[in-house]
Each structure stands twice: as C-alpha cells, then as structure tokens.
Design a protein around this motif. Structure first.
Motif, short mmCIF file in Angstrom:
data_model
loop_
_atom_site.label_atom_id
_atom_site.label_comp_id
_atom_site.label_asym_id
_atom_site.label_seq_id
_atom_site.Cartn_x
_atom_site.Cartn_y
_atom_site.Cartn_z
N LEU A 1 0.89 -1.13 0.02
CA LEU A 1 -0.09 -0.01 0.02
C LEU A 1 0.89 1.25 0.03
O LEU A 1 0.55 2.40 -0.59
CB LEU A 1 -1.00 0.07 1.09
N ARG A 2 2.03 1.32 0.79
CA ARG A 2 2.79 2.26 0.88
C ARG A 2 3.35 2.59 -0.57
O ARG A 2 3.82 3.70 -0.88
CB ARG A 2 3.83 2.28 1.90
N GLU A 3 3.80 1.51 -1.50
CA GLU A 3 4.33 1.90 -2.68
C GLU A 3 3.41 2.38 -3.70
O GLU A 3 3.56 3.18 -4.24
CB GLU A 3 4.65 0.35 -3.25
N LEU A 4 2.08 2.15 -3.50
CA LEU A 4 0.92 2.88 -4.17
C LEU A 4 0.96 4.28 -3.86
O LEU A 4 0.53 5.16 -4.74
CB LEU A 4 -0.43 2.09 -3.76
N TYR A 5 0.72 4.71 -2.56
CA TYR A 5 0.46 6.05 -2.22
C TYR A 5 1.57 7.02 -1.95
O TYR A 5 1.45 8.10 -2.08
CB TYR A 5 -0.47 6.00 -1.00
N GLN A 6 2.95 6.56 -1.95
CA GLN A 6 4.13 7.22 -1.77
C GLN A 6 4.24 8.37 -2.66
O GLN A 6 4.49 9.29 -2.51
CB GLN A 6 5.24 6.48 -1.41
N ASP A 7 4.15 7.96 -4.26
CA ASP A 7 4.39 8.56 -5.16
C ASP A 7 3.19 9.98 -5.46
O ASP A 7 3.63 10.99 -5.51
CB ASP A 7 4.26 8.06 -6.30
N ARG A 8 2.08 9.59 -4.97
CA ARG A 8 1.03 10.60 -4.64
C ARG A 8 1.45 11.65 -3.79
O ARG A 8 1.09 12.85 -3.78
CB ARG A 8 -0.24 10.21 -4.41
N ALA A 9 1.85 11.03 -2.54
CA ALA A 9 2.31 11.99 -1.43
C ALA A 9 3.38 12.90 -1.85
O ALA A 9 3.33 14.09 -1.36
CB ALA A 9 2.54 11.11 0.03
N SER A 10 4.11 12.60 -2.75
CA SER A 10 5.51 13.26 -3.16
C SER A 10 4.98 14.45 -4.05
O SER A 10 5.74 15.38 -4.40
CB SER A 10 6.35 12.49 -3.86
N GLU A 11 3.58 14.40 -4.65
CA GLU A 11 3.21 15.42 -5.49
C GLU A 11 2.82 16.43 -4.69
O GLU A 11 1.98 16.63 -3.96
CB GLU A 11 2.26 14.59 -6.53
N GLN A 12 3.13 17.83 -5.48
CA GLN A 12 3.01 18.95 -4.68
C GLN A 12 1.49 19.36 -4.76
O GLN A 12 1.05 20.03 -3.87
CB GLN A 12 3.69 20.28 -5.35
N ASP A 13 0.55 18.86 -5.53
CA ASP A 13 -0.59 19.24 -5.50
C ASP A 13 -1.54 18.48 -4.81
O ASP A 13 -2.92 18.46 -4.67
CB ASP A 13 -1.25 19.51 -6.96
N THR A 14 -0.95 17.41 -3.94
CA THR A 14 -1.70 16.41 -3.19
C THR A 14 -1.97 17.27 -1.67
O THR A 14 -0.72 17.41 -1.16
CB THR A 14 -1.12 15.12 -2.92
N LEU A 15 -2.89 17.22 -1.33
CA LEU A 15 -3.41 17.85 -0.18
C LEU A 15 -3.44 16.86 1.02
O LEU A 15 -3.10 17.14 2.13
CB LEU A 15 -4.70 18.51 -0.21
N GLY A 16 -4.02 15.69 0.76
CA GLY A 16 -4.12 14.59 1.75
C GLY A 16 -4.35 13.25 1.30
O GLY A 16 -4.87 13.22 0.23
#
Length: 289
Positions: free
Chosen positions: A5-20
């Motif tokens: 799961l962490r592999e799935l969401y880590q890339d999204r978390a690193s994107e500047q427009d991701t709020l949460g």
C-alpha cells in the motif's frame, strides 16, 4: 499488505498538488462501504484535469481502489451531501498523509460544522424535502401509492437530515441512528411508515398530514440561507436573478418549487410588475417583513 500500500500512495504523497490521503479498510459485515474492495485510498488533490477518477489495483489476494478527487468537488459533496459514501470515508478514514494539516482541518470542520455551512445545508435539505413531499402528494392523489411511498420515504430522510443539522451535527450515512435521540418524533414517523400494520394508503395519508405540519414548523429555519441572500438587496428579485446567484447553485434545481412553497406559506411575497402586454405581469419576489 502495508508495504504494498505504501508503494501505491508514496508517489502521490510526493506530488505538490496532493493535499492529503486517507485509507479506509473493509469492515466485516459492512463491505459495501468500500464498494467490496479490501482497501480504499482517497487522494485529495488541489486541482485535477478530471475532478474525480478511480484506479483499481490488486496484489496477493487484495483489491484496492484509489480515488483521486479534487478539492472543489469534495467541498461540493460536503455541502450538498450528494455523495454520502465519501462523507463516511472522511469521517472514518485514517489519515496517512496530510499536507499542512489539510485533512485534519476537514475532519474538524465536519465535527464542528460551522454555522454558515449549516444554514446553507439546511436550505438544501429543505428544498429537497419540499420537492419529494410535493411529488409524493401528487402521486398519492392519483392513487399511485407505491411511487408515492418512495417519495415520502425520501422526504423523511431529508427531514431527518434537516433536524440533525439544526441540532449542530453533520448528517452521517447512519442518519437514523443520529435522529433517535435528536428528534424521536421523526424516528417514530419513519418506523410507522415502514412497519405500520395499517394499509399503505392509510399510512401514507397520516404521514403526509404529519409531514406537512412538520415542514411548516421548519420553514423559517430551513429557508434561512435563501432569505439571507434575498435580504442583501432592497429591490425584488426575478427568478432568473436568484438562479444566477452563485451561492444558490447547490439548490438551484429546486429553487422554483421552494420559492412557490414559501409564497404559499407567507414568508415570501409576490410583486407584480407590468409588462408591455395588457394584463400580463412579471412575477418578482421579496421577503415579507
């Protein structure tokens, strides 16, 4: 599973427009909450080219759905309640990434439920309540009892949500659990409609009488947001003027019926303005003093 799961969401978390990012796991006996997936990952973005899109994944024997939703659409759902499944996810999901405590603020807002948002949401629920009630009454009068039943049942749901909001709480998916203590009378009407031993026709007749009375009691508080908007100027409003107001957008679809109902109940007055045609008048609307 946690590593995958962490592999799935880590890339999204690193994107500047991701709020949460929230995670919602399947609860035994309540699988429908996650659309039969084992895990939901809810990614809130500042702005998406697509306001809402979904990706499905699988690994080991698990199914995962990742929902990307932009901030504006999410706020619309919070106010209108048009996607209550997402509200449930916001209430019960676990925060796994939170830029500048954005999601913590959303959760606090849902629990605190500011007065300004409450007033608007009450008017949204009132407009839906009036729509369902009037449609149900019309169907009842033409002996279409099962169709009338469906509309009156929905009207009761809107009535229950209106009562929950008036008490200062956000209406959750399990609104009938909330309403038991907040307004036992509404709960009683609901159980009588569902489980009553009298004929469907008789149950509908009694319920519509009770509902009409209850709507009348809630009109002033429920229409507060619309009345506040209308009081911002001294001149009467055309229906087109009102429909053009951005703040009314969320209940614009039912505004004509709501205005007519408020005219019937003496809260809004009609101002007749002459047209070029003899004996033909524009209908303008103003709040009665």
């Amino acid at each position: 599973m946690e590593v995958k799961l962490r592999e799935l969401y880590q890339d999204r978390a690193s994107e500047q427009d991701t709020l949460g990012i929230l995670i919602i796991e399947k609860d035994k006996g309540h699988e429908a909450i996650t659309d039969k997936n084992d895990v939901i990952l809810l990614v809130i973005k500042e702005e998406n080219s697509e306001p809402w899109f979904v990706k499905h994944y699988e690994f080991i024997d698990k199914k995962v759905a990742m929902h990307h939703v932009d901030e504006q659409l999410l706020h619309n759902w919070i106010i209108t309640g048009n996607n209550r499944r997402f509200i449930d996810w916001l209430f019960n999901g676990k925060i796994i990434f939170d830029r500048n405590e954005y999601l913590a603020g959303i959760k606090h807002r849902l629990h605190d439920f500011p007065l300004e948002e409450r007033r608007k949401k009450m008017t949204i629920e009132l407009s839906k309540l009036v729509r369902r009630f009037e449609d149900g009454k019309a169907l009842y009068q033409t002996n279409n009892y099962l169709d009338a039943f469906n509309h009156i049942l929905h009207a009761l749901h809107h009535k229950a949500r209106l009562a929950v909001i008036e008490s200062g709480f956000y209406p959750e998916v399990t609104v009938w659990n909330q309403i038991k203590n907040i307004d036992p009378e509404i709960y009683k009407l609901y159980t009588e409609l569902i489980t009553g031993e009298e004929s469907l026709e008789k149950r509908m007749e009694l319920l519509m009488l009770a509902s009409e009375f209850a709507i009348s009691q809630k009109l002033e508080v429920g229409s507060g947001h619309l009345i506040e908007v209308m009081n911002r100027r001294h001149e009467p409003w055309t229906i087109a003027d009102l429909m053009a107001v951005t703040e009314i957008e969320d209940y614009k679809i039912d505004i004509e019926l709501l205005i007519d109902y408020l005219v019937q109940k003496g809260i809004i007055a009609v101002v007749a303005v002459e047209t070029k045609g003899a004996g033909i008048y524009h209908r303008y609307y103003t709040v009665k003093n």
